[in-house]
Design an enzyme around this catalytic site. Sequence first.
Site, mmCIF file in Angstrom:
data_model
loop_
_atom_site.group_PDB
_atom_site.id
_atom_site.type_symbol
_atom_site.label_atom_id
_atom_site.label_comp_id
_atom_site.label_asym_id
_atom_site.label_seq_id
_atom_site.Cartn_x
_atom_site.Cartn_y
_atom_site.Cartn_z
ATOM 1 N N ASN A 273 16.776 2.170 6.121
ATOM 2 C CA ASN A 273 16.481 2.774 7.271
ATOM 3 C C ASN A 273 15.694 2.009 8.105
ATOM 4 O OD1 ASN A 273 14.586 3.437 5.425
ATOM 5 N ND2 ASN A 273 14.891 5.504 5.545
ATOM 6 N N CYS A 274 14.941 1.152 7.544
ATOM 7 C CA CYS A 274 14.096 0.266 8.525
ATOM 8 C C CYS A 274 14.842 -0.746 9.158
ATOM 9 C CB CYS A 274 12.852 -0.403 7.621
ATOM 10 S SG CYS A 274 11.636 0.956 6.996
#
Lengths: 549, 549
Positions: A41-42
Site C-alpha cells: 500500500n505504501c
Amino acid sequence: MKVIIIGGVAGGMSAATRLRRLMEKAEIIVLEKGPVVSFANCGLPYYVSGEIAEREQLVVQTPEALKNRFNIDVRPFHEVIAISPESHTVTIRTNGQEQTESYDKLILSPGAKPFVPTIEGLHEASNIYSLRSIPDVDQIMAGITSQTKHAVVIGAGFIGLEMAENLRKRGLEVTIVEKAPQVLPSLDEEMAAFVEAELRKQGVTVITAQSAVRFEEVGKKIILENGQELISDLTLLSVGVAPENHLALEAGLDTGLRGGILVNEHYQTSHPDIYAVGDAIVVRQQITDTEALISLASPANRQGRQVADVIAGLDRKNQGSIGTAIVRVFDVTAATTGLSERTAKLAQLPVSVVHITGKDHAGYFPGATDITLKLIFNAETGEIYGAQGIGAKGVDKRIDILATAIKGKLTIFDLPELELTYAPPFGSAKDPVNMLGYAAMNLAEGLSESIQWYELETELANGKVLLDVRTDEELTRGKFKEAYHLPLNDLRQNITQLDADKEYIVSCHSGLRSYIAERILKQANIQVKNLDGAFALYQMVRPEAIVYV
Amino acid sequence: MKVIIIGGVAGGMSAATRLRRLMEKAEIIVLEKGPVVSFANCGLPYYVSGEIAEREQLVVQTPEALKNRFNIDVRPFHEVIAISPESHTVTIRTNGQEQTESYDKLILSPGAKPFVPTIEGLHEASNIYSLRSIPDVDQIMAGITSQTKHAVVIGAGFIGLEMAENLRKRGLEVTIVEKAPQVLPSLDEEMAAFVEAELRKQGVTVITAQSAVRFEEVGKKIILENGQELISDLTLLSVGVAPENHLALEAGLDTGLRGGILVNEHYQTSHPDIYAVGDAIVVRQQITDTEALISLASPANRQGRQVADVIAGLDRKNQGSIGTAIVRVFDVTAATTGLSERTAKLAQLPVSVVHITGKDHAGYFPGATDITLKLIFNAETGEIYGAQGIGAKGVDKRIDILATAIKGKLTIFDLPELELTYAPPFGSAKDPVNMLGYAAMNLAEGLSESIQWYELETELANGKVLLDVRTDEELTRGKFKEAYHLPLNDLRQNITQLDADKEYIVSCHSGLRSYIAERILKQANIQVKNLDGAFALYQMVRPEAIVYV
C-alpha cells in the site's frame, strides 16, 4: 484451532504467517474484501508516476503462494458483512452470495478508510479519487488520459504529498490545497516550510489555509473558501483517515477515540475471542502515555505478529507507539519521530527546542548536503519528546537514530555519547545527532539562551536588537529587514560598538557562528540570546521578512 | 588561565575551540609538530585516488582562521620535546631552536603512531610509507609516478583497505598482505569474507595468513613467510597503531594497556594539571567494562570537548566507548559496533549469534539492495553485545541504530519495537533491524535453534543431515556438497520422506525459508536446527565447500 483474519494487508497478513509458524495445525483463513492481499500500500503513489513500473510489483504475495508456503486459506473478494460474537461466526458476502464461517479466534485488521469530507457537489463529481488500495490506483490510472492536464490534491499530508510528486512526475499540472496554514501538518511549521519550498521549486502550486467548499461542473471546477476557482481534471481527496470500524460497531465491540477499536494490551477487544490490530485500533502514545490513533505500516506489522504470539500463548504485550514517519518530496526528505513542538505543547509538556544544520557526511568529501534537525525536549530532565529532519540525504538515518534514542529513554545528555559510524562517505566525526545533543545541552546548562523564529518579531518590537554576525558577502544573499551587522571575526575588536544597556539577539547563517558570538557577548556581560536556526531557518519560514539588496 | 594543547587535530582542536567558548579570557596555545592543524585525517586515503580532488580540502581550519574566530594561538612546526610537570613548562623545538612555554593546564592530544614492525631490509627500503598526516600523503603522492605499477598494502585493517581501494582507483595493481586469516580483523571472519570477495572482484590481490619477512632490492621485492615474492613500487605499512606516548613516558606520567596514557574519568593523568585525550589514552570499553585502546575520530572529538568542559569547571565524565567503525571498500560497506563474536567470546560472555539478510529499502521499490546483519547477544538477558553489517547501501544506518540501541541498553526484545522511518525509498515496514530482533527472539524463546557456519562440517560428520529447501532452479547456482534437497513448498506433503530418527540441519538461500521449514519440522517432532545465515553466508565464507553443476 480455527482462526479467521479479516483484512489481508500489513497487520492481517503478518498475523497469518506468524500464526502458521507457531501453530502448524491451526486452520487459518484470511478474508479480504478486495481483489488482492498482501499488497504494497505504501508503494501505490509511485506506480502513478511509473517509478514503480509494473503493477505486479505492488503485489507482494498471491493467495496461491501463501497456500503453498504457509498453508493459509486466503480468500479475496470475501467481504465480511457481519460478526456474531456470541455464535463465533462471521457472515461473508462473495459473488453476490452470503455464507457463514465459524471461528475460534477472530482477528480484525480492517485498516483505516479515507475520510470523505462533506463538500457540495462531491457526489455529482466524476473525477474524484482517494488512494487506499490497488483498485483505487487502477481507477486513478484509468482516469489519467492524454486530456488530463490539471490535478488537484486536497490535503497535504504524507499521501497527498506523495501523490502530488508522482502526478507531477507523470507530467500533470498539480495544485495542492491544504486547510492548515502549512503543508505536512504533522511537522512543525518551520520544518514544513522547507517542503513547501521544494514543492514550489518543482512547479507544484501550493495553497494553504484554504478548503474546497464546492465542486462544480461534475468536479471540473473546485471553489475554495476565498472564492478562488481551480480547474481539475483529476482530484485526489487525501484529508486524513478514520478507523474502519463499522463491523466492530455493529458487533457491539467497544470503540473509543475517534471511533478506534478499543483493545487491551493483548490486542483483545471487548469480546475476548475477537482481537484487533493495525490502523483501526486505539493505541498508547508512549511519550505522553495517552490514547492515540497511529496509521503507519510499521506498527501494524508488529501488532499483527504480536497478536499471533498472544493467540499461540506467547507472552507478548502491545507496548504502544511513538510514531515515526518519513516522506520523500522530490529532492527533499522530511521525517519526524515522537511529538512535534505543537503536540508537545498541547500535551502541556515543558518544551525546549533546538535546531541545527549539519552535513549528511563529511563536508570535505564530495557530495555532502545539508541536513536540518530539530529536537523537542525537556531542558530540565533532558527527556527527548521528538525530532524532525529535513534534507536531501541521510535524514532517515538521523531520525531512526533519534527514534531509537527515544525508545531507549536516552536523554539529550546521551546524544553526544552516541558512537556513530564515521568514515568520510558516511558521516562526520561529530554527527549532526551528536551536535543536536551538544546544542541542547548548551541550553540545558545555561551556556546558551535562544529564541524561536516565531518570537523574533515580538522581541524586536520590545526593543531588543538583532545582531547579524554573517560576513558582508553573505548579506548580498538576503538580509533581515532590521539588524545591526558585525561579522563574527570582527566582534572581539569592535565589541565596544555594542550598547551594554541593550539586549541583543544574535544570528548568523545556520546558528554555529551566532552561538560563538553569544558566548563572546555573554562573557562580556552583554545580555544576549541566540536566534535558534538563525537566518537560514528564518528565511525559509518568513520569506516575506527578508530583503534582497 | 593559560592552557597549552599538544596536538592540533581531532581531540586537541575540539578542546581548544570549546575552551574558548567557555573561557573567553583564557590564553590558549596549540602546539603542533607538523605543518598543518585541524586536517581531515580520515580523508587522506581519498586524496590518493583523487576522489577528494584538492589538497586544500583536507585542511579544515588554518591557524589564521582559528586566530580570527577563536583567538587561539595555533603554532604549527612546534614540536614539544619535553614536559616538566613540576615547573609546569614544556620545551618546544621550532626552526631548530628550543624554547620554553609555561602552562597552568596542559592537554595532551598526541594521537597514535603507525606501528612499525621489525622486518629485515625495512630501513634500506626506499618505497615504504605509512599514512597518518598530510606530509605522509604528500610523500605517497610524490612516490607515485608514471613508472609506479605495483602497490603492496601490508595490513588489511580499515586504513589498509581504504588505501587499497584508492590506490586501485588510481590505476595501480594492488596486493594486500594480512597476517590474520582474514581481511578486516575487527569484523568476524564470515562478515569479512564479503569484503574480501569485493576486493577480488575489483582486481585487488588478497593474501591472508601471511606476513612480510624481508624486503629486498631497496624494497622493490617483498618476501613473505611462505617464500612468495611480491614486486612493489610502493608499499604501505598499515599494521596497526600504538599510542604516541613518549612525551608522557618521559614526563613520568602513568601509562597502562599497551603504553596508553592512563587518565581518570575527568581525563586527568597522574599529574593533576596534565590532561590527555584521544587515541593515546586508555579508555573503558563500556560493554565489557574493561580497559581498551580505541583509535577513532568520534570518541577523540568528544573527549576533546569534554576535557575543555572539565577544565572550565563543568561536570563532565568520560563514560567510555563501545567502538563503532565503518569502511567503504569499493561498492561494499562494512561496519561494526560493540563487540565482535570473537571479542565477546574472548571476554567469556555467553554469546549467541544471528545473521539476517534484508533489503536497504522496500524490495518492491527500484534499487533495493541486500544488507547482511549480524547480531551478537546474550540469549538469556537479551543484552546486545555488538553488531556487524555488510551491504551496498544503508549499512551505516542500521549499525548506527544498533549502536544507539546498545548505548540505550535496549535488548533484543526491544529491537522489534523500534519504529523506524518507512516509506518505500527509505526502508521497509519491517526494517532489517526489526527482523534481527525477531530472529534473536526466536532463538531466545526456543522457537528456533541454530548452528553457525563453522559448526556445519562437524555436525554433518556427527551424522546430522543437511536439508536444503531451496528450489530446483536455485541449486543450479551452486549447492552444498552433501545435502538432501526438498523445496520448502513441497515439504508438508513430503515430510514422510524424512527419517524421524535423524537430526536435520535446514538451509535455504538467506535463512527465511529455512526457519519456516524448521518450524514445520519441529512441530512434526523431527529434530532440527537452522543453519544461521544459510547458503548465502556459507557460500561466502566457505566457497571451497560449494559445488557448481
